[in-house]
Design an enzyme around this catalytic site. Structure first.
Site, mmCIF file in Angstrom:
data_model
loop_
_atom_site.group_PDB
_atom_site.id
_atom_site.type_symbol
_atom_site.label_atom_id
_atom_site.label_comp_id
_atom_site.label_asym_id
_atom_site.label_seq_id
_atom_site.Cartn_x
_atom_site.Cartn_y
_atom_site.Cartn_z
ATOM 1 N N GLY A 25 56.341 69.139 53.220
ATOM 2 C CA GLY A 25 56.417 69.048 51.759
ATOM 3 C C GLY A 25 56.540 70.439 51.150
ATOM 4 O O GLY A 25 56.021 70.706 50.063
ATOM 5 N N ALA A 26 57.255 71.309 51.849
ATOM 6 C CA ALA A 26 57.346 72.710 51.409
ATOM 7 C C ALA A 26 58.320 72.894 50.246
ATOM 8 O O ALA A 26 58.443 73.995 49.719
ATOM 9 C CB ALA A 26 57.773 73.591 52.583
ATOM 10 N N GLY A 29 55.792 72.020 44.558
ATOM 11 C CA GLY A 29 54.370 72.118 44.253
ATOM 12 C C GLY A 29 53.556 73.026 45.159
ATOM 13 O O GLY A 29 53.838 74.222 45.325
ATOM 14 N N GLY A 31 53.052 72.965 48.421
ATOM 15 C CA GLY A 31 53.672 73.388 49.670
ATOM 16 C C GLY A 31 54.549 74.611 49.457
ATOM 17 O O GLY A 31 54.546 75.560 50.256
ATOM 18 N N SER A 154 42.176 65.028 49.194
ATOM 19 C CA SER A 154 42.009 65.058 47.743
ATOM 20 C C SER A 154 40.611 64.569 47.392
ATOM 21 O O SER A 154 40.045 63.733 48.116
ATOM 22 C CB SER A 154 43.032 64.119 47.093
ATOM 23 O OG SER A 154 42.719 63.946 45.723
ATOM 24 N N TYR A 180 45.929 55.056 47.516
ATOM 25 C CA TYR A 180 45.998 56.525 47.584
ATOM 26 C C TYR A 180 44.675 57.080 48.121
ATOM 27 O O TYR A 180 44.657 57.915 49.029
ATOM 28 C CB TYR A 180 46.297 57.131 46.207
ATOM 29 C CG TYR A 180 46.357 58.650 46.215
ATOM 30 C CD1 TYR A 180 47.391 59.328 46.862
ATOM 31 C CD2 TYR A 180 45.363 59.419 45.593
ATOM 32 C CE1 TYR A 180 47.440 60.723 46.885
ATOM 33 C CE2 TYR A 180 45.414 60.821 45.609
ATOM 34 C CZ TYR A 180 46.456 61.457 46.255
ATOM 35 O OH TYR A 180 46.499 62.841 46.280
HETATM 36 N N1 NAP Z 1 48.549 68.105 42.646
HETATM 37 C C1 NAP Z 1 47.269 67.734 42.743
HETATM 38 O O1 NAP Z 1 46.530 67.724 41.730
HETATM 39 C C2 NAP Z 1 46.680 67.320 44.037
HETATM 40 C C3 NAP Z 1 45.317 66.967 44.069
HETATM 41 C C4 NAP Z 1 44.758 66.572 45.267
HETATM 42 C C5 NAP Z 1 45.529 66.534 46.403
HETATM 43 N N2 NAP Z 1 46.856 66.873 46.353
HETATM 44 C C6 NAP Z 1 47.643 66.790 47.585
HETATM 45 O O2 NAP Z 1 48.437 67.940 47.733
HETATM 46 C C7 NAP Z 1 49.603 67.642 48.500
HETATM 47 C C8 NAP Z 1 50.830 68.290 47.885
HETATM 48 O O3 NAP Z 1 51.087 67.649 46.645
HETATM 49 P P1 NAP Z 1 51.743 68.367 45.386
HETATM 50 O O4 NAP Z 1 50.763 68.258 44.304
HETATM 51 O O5 NAP Z 1 52.307 69.674 45.753
HETATM 52 O O6 NAP Z 1 52.909 67.314 45.069
HETATM 53 P P2 NAP Z 1 54.510 67.467 44.961
HETATM 54 O O7 NAP Z 1 54.869 68.608 44.102
HETATM 55 O O8 NAP Z 1 54.992 66.107 44.596
HETATM 56 O O9 NAP Z 1 54.933 67.810 46.462
HETATM 57 C C9 NAP Z 1 54.859 66.846 47.464
HETATM 58 C C10 NAP Z 1 55.811 67.227 48.556
HETATM 59 O O10 NAP Z 1 55.756 66.189 49.567
HETATM 60 C C11 NAP Z 1 57.094 65.829 49.874
HETATM 61 N N3 NAP Z 1 57.205 64.469 50.372
HETATM 62 C C12 NAP Z 1 56.895 63.325 49.740
HETATM 63 N N4 NAP Z 1 57.230 62.281 50.519
HETATM 64 C C13 NAP Z 1 57.738 62.779 51.663
HETATM 65 C C14 NAP Z 1 58.271 62.204 52.838
HETATM 66 N N5 NAP Z 1 58.384 60.883 52.990
HETATM 67 N N6 NAP Z 1 58.709 63.027 53.814
HETATM 68 C C15 NAP Z 1 58.645 64.363 53.680
HETATM 69 N N7 NAP Z 1 58.178 64.970 52.568
HETATM 70 C C16 NAP Z 1 57.734 64.183 51.574
HETATM 71 C C17 NAP Z 1 57.829 65.978 48.565
HETATM 72 O O11 NAP Z 1 59.219 65.972 48.769
HETATM 73 P P3 NAP Z 1 60.191 65.267 47.655
HETATM 74 O O12 NAP Z 1 60.173 66.203 46.481
HETATM 75 O O13 NAP Z 1 61.490 65.149 48.362
HETATM 76 O O14 NAP Z 1 59.578 63.953 47.324
HETATM 77 C C18 NAP Z 1 57.257 67.313 48.107
HETATM 78 O O15 NAP Z 1 57.893 68.387 48.765
HETATM 79 C C19 NAP Z 1 49.651 66.114 48.626
HETATM 80 O O16 NAP Z 1 49.226 65.741 49.916
HETATM 81 C C20 NAP Z 1 48.647 65.642 47.586
HETATM 82 O O17 NAP Z 1 48.045 64.417 47.931
HETATM 83 C C21 NAP Z 1 47.439 67.272 45.199
#
Ligand code: NAP
Length: 310
Positions: A25-26, A29, A31, A154, A180
């Site tokens: 997920g690099a 966000g 990543g 999370s 989730y």
């Molecule tokens: N943001 C928060 O407040 C928060 C809080 C707690 C935990 N987290 C955790 O942090 C992690 C990163 O989330 P983020 O906030 O950075 O969200 P994000 O910006 O939506 O990034 C998520 C990444 O995961 C990729 N992804 C989703 N489905 C995928 C798949 N089937 N195969 C490969 N890659 C996939 C996305 O690619 P696409 O763009 O192509 O979909 C994107 O690069 C997640 O595990 C999330 O649960 C986040």
């Protein structure tokens, strides 16, 4: 409070040259920010994600931000174990030794659907795909003789436990919040058991809560979903005896990525593992069902069986 340190500040003074860090997920966000920070520390960063255009843009952005940065790109779709296996093989070709595997990709509150292998979409993406990727990269992690497995969980894991009898929502009415939470509980159980099983190979595992971070993760949320989430967040803050104004307190990804980067590089974590991390420190706010060692072992066995038969 999350967000005091930025991910770039975490790597300041830490030399990562010669290290290989794989981030799922690099392309977005947390990543993407983690990738920039680890590259700034001198690591070779393997960017894995499913959208080739976004991956290429991320690599370009890192190159412009970090002169001399070394990155590689790998296509990875966690909703298909066939893609996970192809990606693992591509990573092995790029890097026979992996020092950090950051299982960061994720989806949240998606409408009900299933992965190519029949898993419910949130647990399939957030846990089962990463479980298989990790399993396939154990030899490369072991070769590092001191690797770290960083698994994004999370605080939302309190929304749901894993269901051993119905892990993929075949016999229950779907609740995307509980699903989730369950997938994020699965992430913590994975870290607990991975650390127990793999520490003899020099691999230590951590689960991370990054805080509430303004990213694309909320892309599937409706207005009423935000209200429901606010209520959950206020209740859990109040349960911890902390003051709450009922609003979600977002930080930007530059700061939100600090804890997962800290998990990857901090000398303070040497010889420690199976920890739940938050605010660049060890947190005790894990639900009892997510840290139970026997449940973690049982969840590993079930995950192995379900991935092997898919
Ligand atoms: N943001 C928060 O407040 C928060 C809080 C707690 C935990 N987290 C955790 O942090 C992690 C990163 O989330 P983020 O906030 O950075 O969200 P994000 O910006 O939506 O990034 C998520 C990444 O995961 C990729 N992804 C989703 N489905 C995928 C798949 N089937 N195969 C490969 N890659 C996939 C996305 O690619 P696409 O763009 O192509 O979909 C994107 O690069 C997640 O595990 C999330 O649960 C986040």
């Amino acid at each position: 409070m999350t967000g005091q340190l930025s991910a770039l500040q975490v790597v300041d003074g830490i030399d990562l040259s010669g290290k290989v860090c794989v981030i799922t997920g690099a392309s977005s966000g947390l990543g993407r920010e983690s990738a920039r920070a680890l590259a700034a520390g001198g690591a070779h960063v393997v960017l894995a994600a499913r959208n080739p255009g976004a991956l290429a843009q991320t690599a370009q952005w890192i190159a412009s931000e970090v002169p001399g940065a070394r990155t590689s790109e790998v296509h990875l779709d966690l909703t298909a174990l066939a893609s996970v296996r192809t990606a693992a093989s591509a990573i092995r070709d790029i890097a026979p030794v992996v020092h950090v595997l950051m299982n960061n990709a994720g989806v949240m509150f998606t409408p009900f659907s299933r992965t190519h292998d029949g898993f419910e979409i949130q647990v399939g993406t957030n846990h089962f795909g990463h479980f298989e990727l990790t399993r396939l990269l154990v030899p490369q992690l072991a070769a590092a003789r001191g690797a770290r497995l960083v698994i994004l969980s999370s605080g939302g894991h309190v929304l749901g436990d894993v269901d051993f009898d119905d892990p993929n929502w075949e016999n229950r009415e779907y609740d995307k919040f509980v699903a989730y939470g369950s997938s994020k509980t699965a992430n913590i159980l994975h870290a607990v058991e991975a650390d127990r099983r793999l520490r003899g190979l020099g691999i230590r595992a951590y689960a991370v809560h990054p805080g509430t971070v303004a990213t694309s993760l909320a892309r599937y949320m409706s207005r009423s979903d935000f209200s429901r989430l606010r209520k959950y967040a206020a209740a859990s803050t109040a349960a911890r005896g902390e003051p709450t104004d009922g609003f979600l307190d977002f930080v930007m990804p530059e700061h939100g990525a600090a804890t997962q980067v800290w998990a990857a590089v901090s000398p303070e974590l040497a010889d420690r593992g199976a920890l739940y991390l938050e605010d660049c420190g060890v947190s005790e706010t894990v639900a009892p069902y997510a840290r139970d060692e026997q449940r973690a072992a049982d969840w590993w066995t079930l995950s192995e069986k379900l991935c092997a038969t898919s």
